[in-house]
Design a protein around this motif. Structure first.
Motif, PDB file in Angstrom:
ATOM      1  N   ASN A 124       5.999 117.902 117.329  1.00 19.43           N
ATOM      2  CA  ASN A 124       5.276 119.173 117.232  1.00 19.43           C
ATOM      3  C   ASN A 124       4.652 119.531 118.589  1.00 19.43           C
ATOM      4  O   ASN A 124       4.733 120.674 119.038  1.00 19.43           O
ATOM      5  CB  ASN A 124       4.198 119.059 116.157  1.00 19.43           C
ATOM      6  CG  ASN A 124       3.703 120.407 115.665  1.00 19.43           C
ATOM      7  OD1 ASN A 124       4.499 121.251 115.287  1.00 19.43           O
ATOM      8  ND2 ASN A 124       2.398 120.603 115.678  1.00 19.43           N
ATOM      9  N   LYS A 125       4.046 118.551 119.249  1.00 19.55           N
ATOM     10  CA  LYS A 125       3.428 118.788 120.553  1.00 19.55           C
ATOM     11  C   LYS A 125       4.453 119.168 121.606  1.00 19.55           C
ATOM     12  O   LYS A 125       4.195 119.985 122.499  1.00 19.55           O
ATOM     13  CB  LYS A 125       2.669 117.542 121.010  1.00 19.55           C
ATOM     14  CG  LYS A 125       1.304 117.367 120.369  1.00 19.55           C
ATOM     15  CD  LYS A 125       0.582 116.178 120.979  1.00 19.55           C
ATOM     16  CE  LYS A 125      -0.796 116.025 120.349  1.00 19.55           C
ATOM     17  NZ  LYS A 125      -1.523 114.851 120.910  1.00 19.55           N
ATOM     18  N   GLU A 160       6.960 120.855 121.063  1.00 22.10           N
ATOM     19  CA  GLU A 160       7.492 122.141 120.614  1.00 22.10           C
ATOM     20  C   GLU A 160       8.992 122.076 120.306  1.00 22.10           C
ATOM     21  O   GLU A 160       9.721 123.052 120.458  1.00 22.10           O
ATOM     22  CB  GLU A 160       7.201 123.244 121.642  1.00 22.10           C
ATOM     23  CG  GLU A 160       5.701 123.486 121.835  1.00 22.10           C
ATOM     24  CD  GLU A 160       5.406 124.665 122.740  1.00 22.10           C
ATOM     25  OE1 GLU A 160       6.318 125.120 123.441  1.00 22.10           O
ATOM     26  OE2 GLU A 160       4.250 125.131 122.714  1.00 22.10           O
ATOM     27  N   LYS A 185       7.979 122.767 114.717  1.00 26.81           N
ATOM     28  CA  LYS A 185       6.623 123.189 114.371  1.00 26.81           C
ATOM     29  C   LYS A 185       6.388 122.784 112.926  1.00 26.81           C
ATOM     30  O   LYS A 185       7.198 123.087 112.050  1.00 26.81           O
ATOM     31  CB  LYS A 185       6.450 124.700 114.521  1.00 26.81           C
ATOM     32  CG  LYS A 185       5.053 125.188 114.142  1.00 26.81           C
ATOM     33  CD  LYS A 185       4.950 126.705 114.258  1.00 26.81           C
ATOM     34  CE  LYS A 185       3.570 127.194 113.828  1.00 26.81           C
ATOM     35  NZ  LYS A 185       3.472 128.686 113.900  1.00 26.81           N
TER      36      LYS A 185
END
Length: 248
Positions: free
Chosen positions: A218-219, A221, A224
């Motif tokens: 998630n970090k 990208e 998500k």
């Protein structure tokens, strides 16, 4: 009248919806099945009320009588290890068949439970066996479904035996993506119906490791994640991280 018909097709929990109306029939049924044959198959299928979350379809060691096609919602199967702990063995989405594990021993080797409000078509196995003798395309379709189950089991064994935690999680996300695409839904934005705990259990990981890797993706990208909703931003990166593991 046209509006009423459209409503029937969209209502996947309606027990009155026939195989002809169901939008999943291209997944469950042989494409070449004739209308009369679909009516014959439809005549043996049992459709009950929607299952609530936590409702069992069958339990470990119950006598095998039927296989089940998921019409809406999602289910998981699980067994118990020697210590009595739950081991998740599969997740089933609309258009997929479960209960095949009972054919060989005449009893189910897993328990099956609804992960959310769901509906299924119950297909009595003895009646389907008899019907498939006179409809070769139906018999072939059932063999194809069994073959897919065997392949999925083999992939899971390979995934758990030789893959890192990151590879397992990204391969799992690709699997859900592919299965959504098969149902003509979005392959890049979907909801995971299972809990993180069930997902970790299925992949042979701890909940902490699973959460950490998802947070890292998630970090970066690459994906998500918002609660159970997942959006894949970079398929190439996900495939690379999973080492192009074949999840189809």
């Amino acid at each position: 009248m046209a509006e009423t018909h459209s409503t029937r097709i969209q209502c996947h929990t309606n027990p009155q919806v026939s195989c002809n109306d169901c939008r999943l029939n291209s997944i469950c049924l042989p494409i070449s099945l004739q209308l009369d044959d679909i009516d014959r198959l439809d005549g043996i299928i049992k459709r009950g009320r929607p299952l609530q979350k936590g409702h069992f379809i069958y339990r470990l060691n119950d006598a095998f009588k039927s296989v089940y096609a998921v019409r809406s919602g999602s289910l998981k199967t699980f067994t118990l290890n020697d210590q009595g702990e739950e081991q998740v063995t599969g997740f089933y989405l609309p258009g997929e068949i479960l209960g095949l594990d009972g054919i060989e021993s005449d009893c189910y080797t897993n328990s099956a439970i609804a992960l959310e409000t769901s509906s299924v078509c119950e297909i009595p196995f003895s009646q389907m066996e008899n019907l498939s003798l006179s409809i070769p395309t139906l018999q072939r379709r059932f063999f194809q479904i069994m073959s897919r189950e065997i392949k999925d089991d083999q992939k899971l064994i390979a995934l758990l035996s030789s893959s890192s935690a990151e590879e397992r999680i990204t391969a799992f996300l690709l699997s859900i993506s592919t299965r959504n695409q098969r149902r003509q839904l979005s392959p890049n934005a979907f909801s995971l119906p299972m809990s993180r705990t069930d997902m970790a259990n299925y992949l042979g990981l701890t909940i902490e490791t699973t959460s950490r890797i998802i947070s890292r993706l998630n970090k970066l990208e690459i994906i998500k994640v918002s609660r159970n909703d997942v959006e894949i931003f970079d398929f190439d990166a996900v495939r690379a991280l999973s080492k192009a593991f074949d999840c189809k």
